[in-house]
Design a protein around this motif. Structure first.
Motif, PDB file in Angstrom:
ATOM      1  N   ASP A 152       0.818  -1.214   0.000  1.00 30.67           N
ATOM      2  CA  ASP A 152       0.000   0.000   0.000  1.00 30.67           C
ATOM      3  C   ASP A 152       0.853   1.266   0.000  1.00 30.67           C
ATOM      4  O   ASP A 152       0.365   2.351  -0.358  1.00 30.67           O
ATOM      5  CB  ASP A 152      -0.908  -0.037   1.235  1.00 30.67           C
ATOM      6  CG  ASP A 152      -1.861   1.136   1.279  1.00 30.67           C
ATOM      7  OD1 ASP A 152      -2.120   1.735   0.220  1.00 30.67           O
ATOM      8  OD2 ASP A 152      -2.366   1.438   2.367  1.00 30.67           O
ATOM      9  N   ARG A 153       2.095   1.158   0.385  1.00 26.48           N
ATOM     10  CA  ARG A 153       2.937   2.343   0.550  1.00 26.48           C
ATOM     11  C   ARG A 153       3.209   3.019  -0.794  1.00 26.48           C
ATOM     12  O   ARG A 153       3.587   2.360  -1.771  1.00 26.48           O
ATOM     13  CB  ARG A 153       4.238   1.949   1.231  1.00 26.48           C
ATOM     14  CG  ARG A 153       5.098   3.120   1.665  1.00 26.48           C
ATOM     15  CD  ARG A 153       6.198   2.666   2.583  1.00 26.48           C
ATOM     16  NE  ARG A 153       5.673   2.262   3.895  1.00 26.48           N
ATOM     17  CZ  ARG A 153       5.736   1.026   4.375  1.00 26.48           C
ATOM     18  NH1 ARG A 153       6.328   0.072   3.672  1.00 26.48           N
ATOM     19  NH2 ARG A 153       5.224   0.759   5.562  1.00 26.48           N
ATOM     20  N   HIS A 154       3.035   4.325  -0.818  1.00 29.22           N
ATOM     21  CA  HIS A 154       3.281   5.085  -2.042  1.00 29.22           C
ATOM     22  C   HIS A 154       4.743   4.985  -2.430  1.00 29.22           C
ATOM     23  O   HIS A 154       5.636   5.010  -1.574  1.00 29.22           O
ATOM     24  CB  HIS A 154       2.874   6.554  -1.831  1.00 29.22           C
ATOM     25  CG  HIS A 154       2.770   7.337  -3.077  1.00 29.22           C
ATOM     26  ND1 HIS A 154       3.861   7.974  -3.664  1.00 29.22           N
ATOM     27  CD2 HIS A 154       1.704   7.601  -3.873  1.00 29.22           C
ATOM     28  CE1 HIS A 154       3.479   8.602  -4.757  1.00 29.22           C
ATOM     29  NE2 HIS A 154       2.166   8.392  -4.914  1.00 29.22           N
ATOM     30  N   SER A 155       4.988   4.855  -3.720  1.00 33.49           N
ATOM     31  CA  SER A 155       6.364   4.626  -4.189  1.00 33.49           C
ATOM     32  C   SER A 155       7.269   5.824  -3.946  1.00 33.49           C
ATOM     33  O   SER A 155       8.498   5.665  -3.871  1.00 33.49           O
ATOM     34  CB  SER A 155       6.352   4.290  -5.687  1.00 33.49           C
ATOM     35  OG  SER A 155       5.748   5.342  -6.437  1.00 33.49           O
ATOM     36  N   THR A 156       6.734   7.037  -3.805  1.00 36.10           N
ATOM     37  CA  THR A 156       7.563   8.231  -3.627  1.00 36.10           C
ATOM     38  C   THR A 156       7.512   8.741  -2.191  1.00 36.10           C
ATOM     39  O   THR A 156       8.551   8.951  -1.553  1.00 36.10           O
ATOM     40  CB  THR A 156       7.117   9.353  -4.583  1.00 36.10           C
ATOM     41  OG1 THR A 156       7.189   8.880  -5.933  1.00 36.10           O
ATOM     42  CG2 THR A 156       8.004  10.588  -4.428  1.00 36.10           C
ATOM     43  N   THR A 157       6.336   8.917  -1.682  1.00 33.35           N
ATOM     44  CA  THR A 157       6.200   9.494  -0.349  1.00 33.35           C
ATOM     45  C   THR A 157       6.258   8.439   0.751  1.00 33.35           C
ATOM     46  O   THR A 157       6.560   8.768   1.908  1.00 33.35           O
ATOM     47  CB  THR A 157       4.876  10.250  -0.238  1.00 33.35           C
ATOM     48  OG1 THR A 157       3.776   9.332  -0.382  1.00 33.35           O
ATOM     49  CG2 THR A 157       4.771  11.310  -1.328  1.00 33.35           C
ATOM     50  N   GLY A 158       5.934   7.191   0.402  1.00 36.31           N
ATOM     51  CA  GLY A 158       5.896   6.147   1.419  1.00 36.31           C
ATOM     52  C   GLY A 158       4.644   6.177   2.268  1.00 36.31           C
ATOM     53  O   GLY A 158       4.529   5.410   3.241  1.00 36.31           O
ATOM     54  N   ALA A 159       3.698   7.060   1.932  1.00 34.74           N
ATOM     55  CA  ALA A 159       2.470   7.184   2.698  1.00 34.74           C
ATOM     56  C   ALA A 159       1.531   6.033   2.364  1.00 34.74           C
ATOM     57  O   ALA A 159       1.541   5.481   1.256  1.00 34.74           O
ATOM     58  CB  ALA A 159       1.806   8.528   2.403  1.00 34.74           C
ATOM     59  N   LEU A 160       0.697   5.660   3.326  1.00 36.57           N
ATOM     60  CA  LEU A 160      -0.305   4.612   3.139  1.00 36.57           C
ATOM     61  C   LEU A 160      -1.602   5.269   2.692  1.00 36.57           C
ATOM     62  O   LEU A 160      -2.325   5.850   3.491  1.00 36.57           O
ATOM     63  CB  LEU A 160      -0.510   3.832   4.436  1.00 36.57           C
ATOM     64  CG  LEU A 160       0.741   3.176   5.027  1.00 36.57           C
ATOM     65  CD1 LEU A 160       0.412   2.475   6.342  1.00 36.57           C
ATOM     66  CD2 LEU A 160       1.364   2.203   4.044  1.00 36.57           C
ATOM     67  N   ASP A 161      -1.862   5.201   1.390  1.00 39.24           N
ATOM     68  CA  ASP A 161      -3.036   5.863   0.830  1.00 39.24           C
ATOM     69  C   ASP A 161      -4.183   4.896   0.544  1.00 39.24           C
ATOM     70  O   ASP A 161      -5.227   5.313   0.052  1.00 39.24           O
ATOM     71  CB  ASP A 161      -2.669   6.598  -0.460  1.00 39.24           C
ATOM     72  CG  ASP A 161      -1.980   5.689  -1.476  1.00 39.24           C
ATOM     73  OD1 ASP A 161      -1.880   4.470  -1.222  1.00 39.24           O
ATOM     74  OD2 ASP A 161      -1.553   6.198  -2.536  1.00 39.24           O
ATOM     75  N   GLY A 162      -4.010   3.594   0.834  1.00 39.68           N
ATOM     76  CA  GLY A 162      -5.073   2.621   0.619  1.00 39.68           C
ATOM     77  C   GLY A 162      -5.223   2.152  -0.795  1.00 39.68           C
ATOM     78  O   GLY A 162      -6.151   1.379  -1.094  1.00 39.68           O
ATOM     79  N   LEU A 163      -4.344   2.575  -1.708  1.00 45.12           N
ATOM     80  CA  LEU A 163      -4.415   2.184  -3.112  1.00 45.12           C
ATOM     81  C   LEU A 163      -3.161   1.397  -3.492  1.00 45.12           C
ATOM     82  O   LEU A 163      -2.033   1.846  -3.236  1.00 45.12           O
ATOM     83  CB  LEU A 163      -4.557   3.414  -4.012  1.00 45.12           C
ATOM     84  CG  LEU A 163      -5.791   4.293  -3.773  1.00 45.12           C
ATOM     85  CD1 LEU A 163      -5.746   5.533  -4.666  1.00 45.12           C
ATOM     86  CD2 LEU A 163      -7.074   3.505  -4.008  1.00 45.12           C
ATOM     87  N   ILE A 164      -3.358   0.251  -4.096  1.00 45.19           N
ATOM     88  CA  ILE A 164      -2.251  -0.623  -4.520  1.00 45.19           C
ATOM     89  C   ILE A 164      -2.309  -0.720  -6.032  1.00 45.19           C
ATOM     90  O   ILE A 164      -3.303  -1.198  -6.595  1.00 45.19           O
ATOM     91  CB  ILE A 164      -2.377  -2.024  -3.891  1.00 45.19           C
ATOM     92  CG1 ILE A 164      -2.419  -1.928  -2.360  1.00 45.19           C
ATOM     93  CG2 ILE A 164      -1.235  -2.922  -4.341  1.00 45.19           C
ATOM     94  CD1 ILE A 164      -2.698  -3.250  -1.671  1.00 45.19           C
TER      95      ILE A 164
END
Length: 324
Positions: free
Chosen positions: A212-224
């Motif tokens: 789930d982790r964003h490839s740039t920010t590393g944030a968990l946005d719930g989208l894979i």
């Protein structure tokens, strides 16, 4: 000339061939032979009261041997009488005692019906159609629990379209994974494997966070998306499955080793970038620090929380509170 009727013997037997009873011992051994009645002189009719087992009452004259028909009739009569008495008693008990007569098999009674299923059990239903997956959600799967995170990520990539959330085209979400895990066990083997995969993914929050982790920010946005899945599969960093909290704990523990000079009070983000550019040397303590710096730099959202003053420096106390 006159003839006296008293001098003439009168034979009263209807059978002229009958002979008198023999008094010899041989005749006694064979059984008494009755003599025919005679009125000659003072002789009287001889009556034999000796009986046999198969005769009833006294026997007059010489007993004749019983024929086969007579033996059968005698036997039938002797055996039928107790049965008749039993049936008569049962009949009396039925009408006057309120009890049903005992039924005898074969006497106008149908044979007992076989128990259904005793010899012919009903066919077993198909073991999968309409049944839920045997392993309850949250419990380990005997096969999938042995797979590593990369194997599960590859299987998700190969069946990515089956997990896509219709509300978010092109993305797999936590909700769509839950929806797949809650489906019923079916006759489609591919669908069943996806159900097992979804259940195992939900048991591994570290893997779900990495996907789930964003490839740039590393944030968990719930989208894979597919890129996230490929990064997890190809990633070789030891800390790729660690949470932001766990990374803060590692940085707090190795705070002095991460600094370029020991007398600095704070950790510089520029020092982290310099360390992350170093190649892996095979020295496990140094490689541990290099991979730690590389991973935290991929998570710009977590790094921003560490740099509370936004001056490019990270304090030790800040790492302590973020790791708690």
């Amino acid at each position: 000339m006159s003839v006296s009727t008293l001098d003439t013997p009168v034979n009263t037997s209807s059978n002229p061939n009958l002979s008198r009873a023999s008094t010899a011992p041989e005749a006694k051994a064979k059984g008494p032979a009755p003599a025919a009645p005679s009125f000659n002189g003072h002789n009287a009719t001889h009556v034999n009261f000796q009986t046999r087992d198969n005769h009833r009452g006294p026997v007059f004259g010489n007993p004749q041997p019983a024929t086969a028909h007579q033996c059968h009739a005698n036997h039938y009569g002797a055996s039928a009488m107790p049965a008749f008495l039993d049936l008569f008693k049962q009949w009396l008990g039925h009408w006057f005692g309120g009890h049903r007569p005992t039924q005898r098999p074969g006497c106008s009674n149908p044979p007992p019906r076989p128990m259904p299923g005793a010899s012919n059990p009903p066919p077993r239903p198909f073991p999968t159609i309409g049944r839920p997956y045997p392993t309850a959600p949250g419990r380990p799967d005997q096969q999938y629990s042995l797979k590593n995170n990369e194997d599960l990520a590859r299987q998700l990539r190969d069946n990515f379209n089956a997990f896509i959330d219709p509300r978010n085209p092109g993305h797999v979400t936590i909700d769509s994974i839950h929806a797949m895990a809650g489906k019923s066990w079916s006759s489609n083997p591919v669908m069943n494997e996806n159900i097992r995969l979804a259940n195992e993914l939900l048991r591994r929050p570290d893997l779900l966070n990495a996907l789930d982790r964003h490839s740039t920010t590393g944030a968990l946005d719930g989208l894979i998306n597919r890129q996230n899945v490929n990064l997890v599969i190809s990633g070789e960093n030891y800390f790729k499955y660690k949470t932001d909290k766990e990374l803060a704990a590692e940085m707090y523990e190795h705070f002095n080793e991460l600094k370029s000079t020991p007398w600095q009070r704070e950790l510089s983000i520029s020092d982290l970038r310099k360390l992350a550019r170093q190649p892996l040397t095979g020295d496990s303590p140094q490689d541990h620090l290099i991979q730690l710096a590389q991973e935290i730099l991929k998570r710009s959202d977590a790094l921003k929380h560490m740099d509370q003053n936004n001056d490019g420096h990270i304090g030790r106390d800040t790492l302590y509170w973020l790791s708690r």
